[in-house]
Design an enzyme around this catalytic site. Structure first.
Site, PDB file in Angstrom:
ATOM      1  N   GLY A   1       2.779  -1.124   4.272  1.00  0.00           N
ATOM      2  CA  GLY A   1       2.714   0.403   3.958  1.00  0.00           C
ATOM      3  C   GLY A   1       4.012   1.060   3.613  1.00  0.00           C
ATOM      4  N   GLY A   2       4.732   1.621   4.785  1.00  0.00           N
ATOM      5  CA  GLY A   2       5.938   2.355   4.592  1.00  0.00           C
ATOM      6  C   GLY A   2       7.076   1.501   3.974  1.00  0.00           C
TER       7      GLY A   2
ATOM      8  N   ASN B   1       0.886  -1.089   0.007  1.00  0.00           N
ATOM      9  CA  ASN B   1       0.047  -0.005   0.025  1.00  0.00           C
ATOM     10  C   ASN B   1       0.882   1.266  -0.044  1.00  0.00           C
ATOM     11  OD1 ASN B   1      -1.757   2.170   0.528  1.00  0.00           O
ATOM     12  ND2 ASN B   1      -2.275   1.317   2.774  1.00  0.00           N
ATOM     13  N   TRP B   2       0.938   1.838  -1.203  1.00  0.00           N
ATOM     14  CA  TRP B   2       1.925   2.937  -1.219  1.00  0.00           C
ATOM     15  C   TRP B   2       1.314   4.463  -0.559  1.00  0.00           C
ATOM     16  CZ3 TRP B   2       3.285   3.083  -7.343  1.00  0.00           C
ATOM     17  CH2 TRP B   2       3.964   1.726  -7.483  1.00  0.00           C
ATOM     18  N   LYS B   3       0.128   4.384  -0.213  1.00  0.00           N
ATOM     19  CA  LYS B   3      -0.504   5.466   0.400  1.00  0.00           C
ATOM     20  C   LYS B   3      -0.396   6.673  -0.439  1.00  0.00           C
ATOM     21  CE  LYS B   3       0.430   3.718   4.928  1.00  0.00           C
ATOM     22  NZ  LYS B   3       0.196   3.638   6.301  1.00  0.00           N
TER      23      LYS B   3
ATOM     24  N   GLU C   1      -6.478   4.391   8.059  1.00  0.00           N
ATOM     25  CA  GLU C   1      -6.526   6.007   7.893  1.00  0.00           C
ATOM     26  C   GLU C   1      -7.717   6.736   7.271  1.00  0.00           C
ATOM     27  OE1 GLU C   1      -2.728   5.661   5.595  1.00  0.00           O
ATOM     28  OE2 GLU C   1      -1.838   5.142   7.234  1.00  0.00           O
TER      29      GLU C   1
ATOM     30  N   GLY D   1       2.485   2.516  10.820  1.00  0.00           N
ATOM     31  CA  GLY D   1       3.405   3.584  10.690  1.00  0.00           C
ATOM     32  C   GLY D   1       4.061   4.013  11.778  1.00  0.00           C
TER      33      GLY D   1
ATOM     34  N   HIS E   1      -9.390   0.909   5.122  1.00  0.00           N
ATOM     35  CA  HIS E   1      -8.077   1.092   5.766  1.00  0.00           C
ATOM     36  C   HIS E   1      -8.294   2.192   7.087  1.00  0.00           C
ATOM     37  CE1 HIS E   1      -3.806   2.605   6.521  1.00  0.00           C
ATOM     38  NE2 HIS E   1      -3.599   1.339   5.876  1.00  0.00           N
TER      39      HIS E   1
ATOM     40  N   GLU F   1      -5.057  -5.179  10.829  1.00  0.00           N
ATOM     41  CA  GLU F   1      -4.115  -4.140  10.972  1.00  0.00           C
ATOM     42  C   GLU F   1      -4.225  -3.238  12.324  1.00  0.00           C
ATOM     43  OE1 GLU F   1      -2.394  -3.089   7.112  1.00  0.00           O
ATOM     44  OE2 GLU F   1      -3.957  -1.708   7.298  1.00  0.00           O
TER      45      GLU F   1
ATOM     46  N   SER G   1       3.664  -2.092  10.056  1.00  0.00           N
ATOM     47  CA  SER G   1       5.050  -1.976  10.331  1.00  0.00           C
ATOM     48  C   SER G   1       5.726  -3.206  10.104  1.00  0.00           C
ATOM     49  CB  SER G   1       5.356  -1.505  11.701  1.00  0.00           C
ATOM     50  OG  SER G   1       5.017  -0.190  12.026  1.00  0.00           O
TER      51      SER G   1
END
Ligand code: PEP
Length: 259
Positions: A239-240, A10-12, A102, A178, A100, A172, A218
């Protein structure tokens, strides 16, 4: 039944369409047939990148799959700024991430909203990745399993047993997203196992056995092997670490650390 693991990046809101092309080219250069035999690899770029990613993947016949980070509840209409599941399917997307944390937090998205988006995703033949997970307060209260399973139940409202077989669930925990604080494998397994038991109760053993349950929060190349060794963890939503191609490839190759 053997569930093929899914490693989803997930590149966000990272990487513009030019950076996306370079990024996917690096993944394609590094990932070999043996990797794709072992795991399914998917990237989730921002909407503005998807056409570029599609063009590259189609032209070079890459085995990398891709999807949207969200979709609208409806097919089209006066919904400024939204993107429908129909549009994603038209762009060759295989997947869509829904609910998600976020989006739940920053866009006030409720589980009822997620359930409507899920119906639209299924209608347009996308494989939905439904995200659920508890906050730090809930984890500290000890109610994390009940709260997360309840959130999942609401997010899946109205889904038939037949359609559920094609849904992917991502556990998640919000406190791990993150933050660099990854759940230990046993905690991930506790929740993913509870989710599978819930799916068995609601939709039957065959469906529960088929559904892939991912862990996200993470995940890095160092922690992926331990998490993926858990019997109810069928993949990772990353993600990151998915923004760094070498790190993402190393996560996709977690199996090499397990032998
Ligand atoms: C995510 O955004 O789904 C996620 C798991 O992020 P991170 O890996 O950065 O915690």
């Amino acid at each position: 039944m053997t569930r093929k693991p899914l490693i989803a990046g997930n590149w966000k809101m990272n990487l513009n369409h030019l950076e996306a092309i370079a990024h996917v080219q690096r993944l394609a250069f590094s990932l070999k047939d043996a990797d794709f035999d072992a795991v399914e690899v998917a990237v989730f770029p921002p909407f503005t990148d998807i056409r570029s990613v599609q063009t590259l993947i189609d032209a070079d016949k890459l085995k990398i799959r891709y999807g949207g980070q969200d979709c609208a509840e409806t097919d089209s209409g006066a919904y400024t700024g939204q993107i429908s599941a129909a549009f994603l399917t038209k762009l060759g997307c295989s997947f869509v991430i829904l609910g998600h944390s976020e989006r739940r937090l920053l866009n006030n998205e409720s589980s009822a909203d997620v359930a409507l988006k899920l119906k639209s995703a299924i209608k347009h033949k996308l494989l939905p990745i439904v995200c659920v997970g508890e906050s730090l307060d809930i984890r500290k209260s000890g109610n994390h399993v009940a709260v997360t399973v309840a959130q999942l139940k609401e997010s899946l409202a109205g889904i038939t047993k037949y359609d559920m077989g094609n849904v992917i669930v991502a556990y998640e925990p919000v406190w791990a997203i993150g933050t660099g604080e990854v759940a230990i494998p046993e905690d991930a397994e506790e929740m993913c196992g509870a989710i599978r038991n819930f799916l068995a109760d609601e939709y039957g053993d065959a469906v529960a056995d088929k559904v892939r349950i991912l862990y996200g929060g993470s995940v890095k190349s160092g922690t992926a092997p331990g998490l993926m060794a858990m019997p109810n963890v069928d993949g990772a939503l990353v993600g990151g670490a998915s923004i760094d191609p070498d790190e993402f490839v190393a996560i996709c190759r977690y199996r090499l650390a397990l032998v």
